[in-house]
Design an enzyme around this catalytic site. Structure first.
Site, mmCIF file in Angstrom:
data_model
loop_
_atom_site.group_PDB
_atom_site.id
_atom_site.type_symbol
_atom_site.label_atom_id
_atom_site.label_comp_id
_atom_site.label_asym_id
_atom_site.label_seq_id
_atom_site.Cartn_x
_atom_site.Cartn_y
_atom_site.Cartn_z
ATOM 1 N N GLU A 173 0.807 -1.272 -0.001
ATOM 2 C CA GLU A 173 0.042 -0.095 0.053
ATOM 3 C C GLU A 173 1.022 1.221 0.047
ATOM 4 O O GLU A 173 0.594 2.414 0.692
ATOM 5 C CB GLU A 173 -1.087 0.034 1.338
ATOM 6 C CG GLU A 173 -1.831 -1.211 1.091
ATOM 7 C CD GLU A 173 -2.882 -1.172 2.502
ATOM 8 O OE1 GLU A 173 -2.638 -0.316 3.386
ATOM 9 O OE2 GLU A 173 -3.588 -2.345 2.699
ATOM 10 N N GLU A 280 -5.809 -10.959 -0.680
ATOM 11 C CA GLU A 280 -7.009 -10.717 0.305
ATOM 12 C C GLU A 280 -8.247 -10.783 -0.011
ATOM 13 O O GLU A 280 -8.897 -9.761 0.477
ATOM 14 C CB GLU A 280 -6.263 -9.375 1.122
ATOM 15 C CG GLU A 280 -4.742 -9.302 1.209
ATOM 16 C CD GLU A 280 -4.503 -7.876 2.068
ATOM 17 O OE1 GLU A 280 -5.298 -7.470 2.647
ATOM 18 O OE2 GLU A 280 -3.162 -7.755 2.118
HETATM 19 C C1 GLA Z 1 -4.729 -4.653 4.498
HETATM 20 C C2 GLA Z 1 -3.492 -5.291 4.952
HETATM 21 C C3 GLA Z 1 -3.634 -6.828 5.671
HETATM 22 C C4 GLA Z 1 -4.714 -6.387 6.711
HETATM 23 C C5 GLA Z 1 -6.010 -5.827 6.220
HETATM 24 C C6 GLA Z 1 -7.160 -5.796 7.145
HETATM 25 O O1 GLA Z 1 -5.205 -5.052 3.454
HETATM 26 O O2 GLA Z 1 -2.635 -5.377 3.791
HETATM 27 O O3 GLA Z 1 -2.522 -6.866 6.203
HETATM 28 O O4 GLA Z 1 -4.210 -5.712 7.434
HETATM 29 O O5 GLA Z 1 -5.614 -4.722 5.705
HETATM 30 O O6 GLA Z 1 -7.130 -6.835 7.849
#
Ligand code: GLA
Length: 371
Positions: A173, A280
């Site tokens: 990010e 994710e």
């Molecule tokens: C982001 C991070 C993850 C996690 C999510 C929320 O996507 O990359 O590590 O913290 O937020 O759980």
């Protein structure tokens, strides 16, 4: 006397007969119950088997869920990501303190069950202690010092798990969501600029040359942010920085356009010669922050139908592009434990995954495995 004895014997025989009957019925019932249970369980295909020829299927796990969800994990997943235990805040809470114990337990579970392990993450602005960016007096440190700390961290953490962790989300990010901002306005980039990204990849590669290195981010399905990430990675590639893949987080809302955007992003990142992973994945059932459903029964059925359709299309896209995709990881295992219960509204139950709160496959599961 003799007749009385005979009566008692008869009674006893009668009682024993009845007992035997009940026992037999009970045994038959248990047998059938178990058999039906086993048959139903057998009929549920293992996700990772279904996608064996495509890509590994992963789940984000923590110390609790490797125990509470171990059956689902062992059956359906052949890859894990450590949800929190490799982040600076937990693994490197103080300058001279590394906490490998908890991460070790998770990694042991994964190795015992022959699962691949993704490392998450080395450079991120959240879940990181303040000391990383400050000196003893509380002043911000300079670039040289920060890079020195990063190198130490990478050397110790990546070095420690070398050969066990096959892929790292090296940078998470970094790109800003703001229109006129490229990198985020956070200490990593305010102090070091893009150099910290380059160095993180170079050093991770130096410490573990076999690990596959990813840039990971959210909302990069959308054209504007996708373009920024593309530009960042293009520059890295041109400079010869060792970067091998892009992680598309895919924390989605109920938006039917997402699968289409996803496909565009996969193709765009793949055009840089990179592999792509969905890192994710989850799809919230909420449309806005004011809604609240406490149980799956309260959720309007259209929501689950929509969720099912979006997941289904997403998997069609992912399968269609399997030559670029090297993994699909869900951010959790079943709906009883999801980070979305705390975010964006604290204490609001969400139902974003493929297995329900009782660990049974949801309708969406059956849609995905049917092709
Ligand atoms: C982001 C991070 C993850 C996690 C999510 C929320 O996507 O990359 O590590 O913290 O937020 O759980």
């Amino acid at each position: 006397m003799y007749i009385k004895k005979l009566k008692i014997e008869k009674q006893e025989i009668g009682i024993n007969y009845l007992k035997n009957k009940i026992l037999n019925a009970l045994i038959l019932f248990c047998f059938l119950f178990f058999k039906i249970g086993v048959t139903v369980e057998n009929k549920i295909p293992a996700l990772c088997q279904v996608f064996k020829e495509y890509f590994p299927i992963g789940a984000a796990v923590n110390l609790k869920t490797v125990v509470s969800h171990s059956e689902l994990l062992k059956k359906h997943f052949n890859s894990i990501t450590l949800e929190n235990h490799l982040k600076w805040g937990l693994i490197h809470p103080l300058p001279d303190k590394y906490n490998f114990e908890d991460a070790d337990k998770i990694i042991k579970f994964a190795i015992e069950n022959k699962m691949k392990i993704r490392g998450h993450t080395l450079v991120w602005h959240v879940q990181i202690p303040d000391w990383v960016f400050k000196d003893e007096k509380g002043n911000m440190i300079d670039k040289e010092k920060l890079l020195e700390r990063l190198y130490e961290h990478i050397k110790n953490v990546v070095g420690y798990y070398k050969g066990k962790i096959y892929a790292w989300d090296v940078v998470n990010e970094a790109i800003s969501d703001k229109k006129n901002e490229f990198l985020r306005d956070v200490p990593w980039y305010n102090i070091c600029g893009e150099e910290v990204i380059e160095k993180a990849f170079i050093w991770t590669h130096e410490i573990d040359p076999d690990a596959i290195l990813f840039y990971n981010d959210y909302n990069i399905e959308f054209p504007t942010k996708r373009e920024k990430v593309y530009q960042l990675i293009k520059k890295l590639k041109e400079k010869g920085v060792p970067i091998h893949g892009v992680g598309i987080q895919a924390h989605w809302k109920l938006d039917e356009k997402m699968p289409e955007y996803l496909e565009e992003s996969i193709k765009k990142f793949a055009s840089l010669g990179l592999q792509v992973q969905i890192t994710e994945f989850d799809i919230s059932i909420y449309l806005d922050d004011n809604e609240k459903f406490n149980s799956p029964l309260e959720v309007p059925s259209e929501r689950f139908i929509k969720q099912k359709e979006i997941y289904k299309k997403a998997f069609e896209v992912i399968r269609r592009n399997k030559q670029y995709i090297t993994g699909v990881t869900f951010w959790g295992i079943a709906d009883d434990a999801t980070w979305l219960d705390k975010f964006p509204v604290k204490g609001r139950k969400d139902f974003p995954l493929l297995f329900d709160i009782n660990h049974n496959p949801k309708q969406v599961f059956w849609e995905i495995v049917k092709f």
